[in-house]
Design a protein around this motif. Structure first.
Motif, PDB file in Angstrom:
ATOM      1  N   HIS A  13       2.063   1.704  -3.598  1.00 21.90           N
ATOM      2  CA  HIS A  13       0.994   2.243  -4.458  1.00 21.90           C
ATOM      3  C   HIS A  13       0.759   3.725  -4.171  1.00 21.90           C
TER       4      HIS A  13
ATOM      5  N   ARG B 192       0.827  -1.207   0.000  1.00 21.82           N
ATOM      6  CA  ARG B 192       0.000   0.000   0.000  1.00 21.82           C
ATOM      7  C   ARG B 192       0.865   1.263   0.000  1.00 21.82           C
TER       8      ARG B 192
ATOM      9  N   SER C  23       1.328   6.763  -6.824  1.00 16.18           N
ATOM     10  CA  SER C  23       0.262   7.734  -7.077  1.00 16.18           C
ATOM     11  C   SER C  23       0.752   9.152  -6.823  1.00 16.18           C
TER      12      SER C  23
END
Length: 70
Positions: free
Chosen positions: A46, A43, A50
């Motif tokens: 990611h 996570r 982003s």
């Protein structure tokens, strides 16, 4: 190389985009919720990707829309 919480935090600290001020708190929240190390690392990766994408495209947090997420 095993994923580690330290690696996730280092990744958050190296971020420079619009999400960067929030990434360490995000990771700490995942840890407090007892996510596994592999989940925290995934996570955080990611989120960092982003963050980099938003920075590359000049998108600030107030301008993020559903189209950006898609």
């Amino acid at each position: 190389m095993e994923p580690t919480i330290e690696g996730a935090i280092a990744l958050a600290r190296s971020a420079t985009g619009p999400l960067s001020p929030h990434l360490e708190a995000f990771i700490n929240s995942l840890i407090e919720q007892q996510y596994s190390v592999i989940s925290v690392r995934a996570r955080s990766w990611h989120a960092a990707v982003s963050d980099a994408w938003l920075a590359e495209h000049g998108v600030g947090l107030t301008n993020v829309s559903d189209a950006h997420i898609d």
